[in-house]
Design a protein around this motif. Structure first.
Motif, PDB file in Angstrom:
ATOM      1  N   LEU A  79      -0.161   6.904 -13.736  1.00  0.00           N
ATOM      2  CA  LEU A  79      -0.734   6.715 -12.411  1.00  0.00           C
ATOM      3  C   LEU A  79       0.357   6.323 -11.427  1.00  0.00           C
ATOM      4  O   LEU A  79       1.127   5.404 -11.675  1.00  0.00           O
ATOM      5  CB  LEU A  79      -1.803   5.618 -12.453  1.00  0.00           C
ATOM      6  N   GLN A  80       0.422   7.054 -10.321  1.00  0.00           N
ATOM      7  CA  GLN A  80       1.366   6.740  -9.249  1.00  0.00           C
ATOM      8  C   GLN A  80       0.574   6.631  -7.950  1.00  0.00           C
ATOM      9  O   GLN A  80      -0.157   7.551  -7.594  1.00  0.00           O
ATOM     10  CB  GLN A  80       2.416   7.841  -9.132  1.00  0.00           C
ATOM     11  N   ILE A  81       0.713   5.499  -7.255  1.00  0.00           N
ATOM     12  CA  ILE A  81       0.018   5.308  -5.976  1.00  0.00           C
ATOM     13  C   ILE A  81       1.064   5.169  -4.883  1.00  0.00           C
ATOM     14  O   ILE A  81       1.986   4.359  -4.994  1.00  0.00           O
ATOM     15  CB  ILE A  81      -0.897   4.073  -6.011  1.00  0.00           C
ATOM     16  N   THR A  82       0.911   5.978  -3.845  1.00  0.00           N
ATOM     17  CA  THR A  82       1.858   6.008  -2.731  1.00  0.00           C
ATOM     18  C   THR A  82       1.103   5.765  -1.435  1.00  0.00           C
ATOM     19  O   THR A  82       0.070   6.389  -1.188  1.00  0.00           O
ATOM     20  CB  THR A  82       2.548   7.385  -2.653  1.00  0.00           C
ATOM     21  N   GLN A  83       1.624   4.858  -0.618  1.00  0.00           N
ATOM     22  CA  GLN A  83       1.026   4.664   0.702  1.00  0.00           C
ATOM     23  C   GLN A  83       1.541   5.758   1.628  1.00  0.00           C
ATOM     24  O   GLN A  83       2.747   5.997   1.704  1.00  0.00           O
ATOM     25  CB  GLN A  83       1.376   3.302   1.281  1.00  0.00           C
ATOM     26  N   LEU A  84       0.620   6.445   2.294  1.00  0.00           N
ATOM     27  CA  LEU A  84       1.027   7.455   3.264  1.00  0.00           C
ATOM     28  C   LEU A  84       1.542   6.748   4.504  1.00  0.00           C
ATOM     29  O   LEU A  84       0.965   5.758   4.949  1.00  0.00           O
ATOM     30  CB  LEU A  84      -0.142   8.355   3.646  1.00  0.00           C
ATOM     31  N   LYS A  85       2.608   7.259   5.045  1.00  0.00           N
ATOM     32  CA  LYS A  85       3.174   6.711   6.277  1.00  0.00           C
ATOM     33  C   LYS A  85       2.704   7.576   7.443  1.00  0.00           C
ATOM     34  O   LYS A  85       2.535   8.786   7.311  1.00  0.00           O
ATOM     35  CB  LYS A  85       4.698   6.726   6.196  1.00  0.00           C
ATOM     36  N   LEU A  86       2.490   6.945   8.585  1.00  0.00           N
ATOM     37  CA  LEU A  86       2.059   7.682   9.763  1.00  0.00           C
ATOM     38  C   LEU A  86       3.054   8.778  10.106  1.00  0.00           C
ATOM     39  O   LEU A  86       4.270   8.556  10.043  1.00  0.00           O
ATOM     40  CB  LEU A  86       1.901   6.733  10.960  1.00  0.00           C
ATOM     41  N   ASP A  87       2.542   9.942  10.435  1.00  0.00           N
ATOM     42  CA  ASP A  87       3.332  11.091  10.904  1.00  0.00           C
ATOM     43  C   ASP A  87       4.229  11.711   9.845  1.00  0.00           C
ATOM     44  O   ASP A  87       5.041  12.582  10.167  1.00  0.00           O
ATOM     45  CB  ASP A  87       4.174  10.727  12.140  1.00  0.00           C
TER      46      ASP A  87
END
Length: 139
Positions: A79-87
């Motif tokens: 499992l890999q969780i990545t926070q999306l960054k704006l733009d």
């Protein structure tokens, strides 16, 4: 510049398909006959995790316009969780099970392309992993 109607779009093989999801998200879709699609997702007060899935042929990428979002992927059974960054654009590789978490007041743009056939396969294994995660614990 001339504005094109929905009928003009349909003559070009592009249809609108808009839905209110069970979790309150609004999804506005443009779907082309070739199988490509654009989706604008606008969250409700609190959307949470979507449904885990993967694509064998389609490619998919996301652009977060506003709010907060996380992508969960199963990569080599990890499992890999990545926070999306704006733009910033985030791509999903074919075959990778994935899920998106959208916080309240978020707008996410999704583009899918690569095959005409229906290519959405559920991934219960990833759902079981992410739907118990409280995103506040990973923020």
């Amino acid at each position: 510049m001339k504005e094109l109607s929905i009928i003009d779009a349909e003559k070009q093989g592009i249809k609108m398909k808009n839905h209110m999801m069970d979790n309150g998200e609004k999804r506005f879709r443009l779907v082309q006959d070739c199988g490509s699609s654009y989706i604008c997702t606008i969250t409700a007060e609190a959307s949470g995790w979507q449904n885990s899935h993967y694509h064998l042929e389609k490619k998919e990428f996301y652009l977060l316009e506003s709010g907060c979002a996380y992508v969960a992927e199963l990569i080599h059974q990890q499992l890999q969780i990545t926070q999306l960054k704006l733009d910033e654009v985030y791509s999903i590789k074919k075959g990778n099970p994935h899920n998106i978490y959208l916080d309240e007041n978020s707008v996410l743009h999704t583009i899918k392309y690569g095959t005409k056939s229906e290519d959405w396969h559920t991934c219960i294994e990833l759902d079981e992993m992410v739907k118990i995660i409280c995103v506040k614990d990973i923020k």
